[in-house]
Scaffold this motif. Structure first.
Motif, PDB file in Angstrom:
ATOM      1  N   ARG A   1       2.929 -20.132 -12.441  1.00  0.00           N
ATOM      2  CA  ARG A   1       2.935 -20.665 -11.073  1.00  0.00           C
ATOM      3  C   ARG A   1       3.044 -19.569 -10.023  1.00  0.00           C
ATOM      4  O   ARG A   1       2.256 -19.509  -9.091  1.00  0.00           O
ATOM      5  CB  ARG A   1       4.052 -21.689 -10.896  1.00  0.00           C
ATOM      6  CG  ARG A   1       4.226 -22.168  -9.449  1.00  0.00           C
ATOM      7  CD  ARG A   1       5.145 -23.349  -9.353  1.00  0.00           C
ATOM      8  NE  ARG A   1       4.533 -24.538  -9.928  1.00  0.00           N
ATOM      9  CZ  ARG A   1       3.685 -25.335  -9.284  1.00  0.00           C
ATOM     10  NH1 ARG A   1       3.344 -25.069  -8.015  1.00  0.00           N
ATOM     11  NH2 ARG A   1       3.171 -26.380  -9.867  1.00  0.00           N
ATOM     12  N   GLU A   2       4.027 -18.700 -10.158  1.00  0.00           N
ATOM     13  CA  GLU A   2       4.231 -17.679  -9.133  1.00  0.00           C
ATOM     14  C   GLU A   2       3.006 -16.790  -8.983  1.00  0.00           C
ATOM     15  O   GLU A   2       2.572 -16.474  -7.876  1.00  0.00           O
ATOM     16  CB  GLU A   2       5.452 -16.820  -9.457  1.00  0.00           C
ATOM     17  CG  GLU A   2       5.737 -15.744  -8.402  1.00  0.00           C
ATOM     18  CD  GLU A   2       6.891 -14.844  -8.758  1.00  0.00           C
ATOM     19  OE1 GLU A   2       7.266 -14.011  -7.915  1.00  0.00           O
ATOM     20  OE2 GLU A   2       7.424 -14.964  -9.874  1.00  0.00           O
TER      21      GLU A   2
ATOM     22  N   GLY B   1      -5.220 -25.995 -14.107  1.00  0.00           N
ATOM     23  CA  GLY B   1      -5.664 -26.581 -12.850  1.00  0.00           C
ATOM     24  C   GLY B   1      -4.786 -26.344 -11.647  1.00  0.00           C
ATOM     25  O   GLY B   1      -5.085 -26.831 -10.550  1.00  0.00           O
ATOM     26  N   LEU B   2      -3.715 -25.569 -11.803  1.00  0.00           N
ATOM     27  CA  LEU B   2      -2.846 -25.298 -10.651  1.00  0.00           C
ATOM     28  C   LEU B   2      -3.615 -24.625  -9.528  1.00  0.00           C
ATOM     29  O   LEU B   2      -3.466 -24.989  -8.346  1.00  0.00           O
ATOM     30  CB  LEU B   2      -1.674 -24.414 -11.082  1.00  0.00           C
ATOM     31  CG  LEU B   2      -0.772 -23.888  -9.974  1.00  0.00           C
ATOM     32  CD1 LEU B   2      -0.107 -25.042  -9.216  1.00  0.00           C
ATOM     33  CD2 LEU B   2       0.288 -22.940 -10.532  1.00  0.00           C
ATOM     34  N   GLY B   3      -4.445 -23.640  -9.857  1.00  0.00           N
ATOM     35  CA  GLY B   3      -5.217 -22.949  -8.827  1.00  0.00           C
ATOM     36  C   GLY B   3      -6.147 -23.884  -8.075  1.00  0.00           C
ATOM     37  O   GLY B   3      -6.338 -23.734  -6.859  1.00  0.00           O
ATOM     38  N   LEU B   4      -6.725 -24.845  -8.776  1.00  0.00           N
ATOM     39  CA  LEU B   4      -7.594 -25.816  -8.108  1.00  0.00           C
ATOM     40  C   LEU B   4      -6.815 -26.609  -7.065  1.00  0.00           C
ATOM     41  O   LEU B   4      -7.301 -26.826  -5.948  1.00  0.00           O
ATOM     42  CB  LEU B   4      -8.211 -26.772  -9.135  1.00  0.00           C
ATOM     43  CG  LEU B   4      -9.142 -26.157 -10.181  1.00  0.00           C
ATOM     44  CD1 LEU B   4      -9.612 -27.231 -11.157  1.00  0.00           C
ATOM     45  CD2 LEU B   4     -10.342 -25.476  -9.519  1.00  0.00           C
TER      46      LEU B   4
ATOM     47  N   ALA C   1       1.710 -25.885 -19.970  1.00  0.00           N
ATOM     48  CA  ALA C   1       2.627 -24.750 -20.029  1.00  0.00           C
ATOM     49  C   ALA C   1       2.154 -23.614 -19.133  1.00  0.00           C
ATOM     50  O   ALA C   1       2.962 -22.943 -18.476  1.00  0.00           O
ATOM     51  CB  ALA C   1       2.770 -24.269 -21.472  1.00  0.00           C
ATOM     52  N   LEU C   2       0.832 -23.395 -19.083  1.00  0.00           N
ATOM     53  CA  LEU C   2       0.294 -22.335 -18.233  1.00  0.00           C
ATOM     54  C   LEU C   2       0.576 -22.612 -16.758  1.00  0.00           C
ATOM     55  O   LEU C   2       0.881 -21.694 -15.992  1.00  0.00           O
ATOM     56  CB  LEU C   2      -1.206 -22.188 -18.463  1.00  0.00           C
ATOM     57  CG  LEU C   2      -1.627 -21.592 -19.808  1.00  0.00           C
ATOM     58  CD1 LEU C   2      -3.141 -21.642 -19.959  1.00  0.00           C
ATOM     59  CD2 LEU C   2      -1.122 -20.170 -19.955  1.00  0.00           C
ATOM     60  N   ASN C   3       0.454 -23.873 -16.358  1.00  0.00           N
ATOM     61  CA  ASN C   3       0.751 -24.219 -14.964  1.00  0.00           C
ATOM     62  C   ASN C   3       2.183 -23.853 -14.604  1.00  0.00           C
ATOM     63  O   ASN C   3       2.454 -23.347 -13.507  1.00  0.00           O
ATOM     64  CB  ASN C   3       0.535 -25.714 -14.733  1.00  0.00           C
ATOM     65  CG  ASN C   3      -0.919 -26.059 -14.464  1.00  0.00           C
ATOM     66  OD1 ASN C   3      -1.747 -25.183 -14.287  1.00  0.00           O
ATOM     67  ND2 ASN C   3      -1.219 -27.344 -14.452  1.00  0.00           N
TER      68      ASN C   3
END
Length: 209
Positions: free
Chosen positions: A35-36, A61-64, A29-31
């Motif tokens: 996202r923006e 893990g989106l930032g990774l 959910a955090l990803n």
């Protein structure tokens, strides 16, 4: 405490330290929700493709993923064992080749050498840090001379109106207080960006050493 209050307290705990099956769902959910903000925070690092970058509190893990597409080598530091397990499963190839290194630890005791990161990013993490001076001092220690640190936070005024956050341990600090702590650690604010995000305002403090 009623059912609604118990749910909100549990969700607030998961946001700060995702764990177990519920934590895995929170990571996904955090990803989506962030996202923006994460995309803009990574873009603000202005990477050339050769840097060693660090994502502190990488959560889902989106930032990774974004850093791996833009940097030479990436470190990820996270306090949640559940999020570390998720990242190890997601980025097996990058871990095997050594392009990605994952470590467990808090923001106040980063498991990296002095001056080892050219670029550092963290979003939506400092609400869960009690000693912000110690945390930013660690960032400054790990950041290489001439490096860039991007801090992303939700708008404090708007977050302060959310009882779920204020009543469940979120440390919501005014932007001037964050800037003062950054300056005390030797991190100079180069740029302050603000934009609408998920119905709330969001701030990026782009700093240099």
């Amino acid at each position: 405490m009623g059912l609604r209050e118990r749910f909100q307290a549990g969700l607030a705990r998961q946001l700060g330290h995702p764990s177990g099956l519920r934590g895995r769902l929170v990571g996904s959910a955090l990803n989506r929700r962030n996202r923006e903000a994460v995309v803009k925070a990574v873009a603000a690092l202005e990477l050339s493709g050769r840097e060693t970058a660090l994502d502190i509190g990488f959560g889902g893990g989106l930032g990774l993923s974004l850093l791996l597409a833009k940097a030479g080598k990436v470190h990820g530091v996270e306090v949640s064992a559940t999020m570390l397990e998720r990242a190890r499963a997601t980025f097996r190839e990058e871990l095997t080749t050594g392009r990605l290194v994952l470590s467990e630890g808090p923001m106040t005791a980063l498991p990296l050498d002095d001056g080892s990161a050219d670029a550092i990013v963290t979003t939506n993490t400092v609400y869960f840090v009690d000693d912000l001076g110690a945390a930013f001092a660690e960032v400054a220690r790990v950041l290489a001379p001439g490096g860039r640190f991007v801090l992303g936070v939700g708008d404090p005024d708007l977050m302060g109106r959310a009882r779920m956050l204020t009543e469940n341990g979120f440390r919501i600090r005014p932007i001037p207080a964050l800037e003062a702590e950054l300056a005390g650690a030797g991190l100079t604010v180069l740029r302050h960006e603000k934009f609408a995000h998920s119905g709330l305002g969001f701030h990026l403090l782009v700093t240099g050493k």
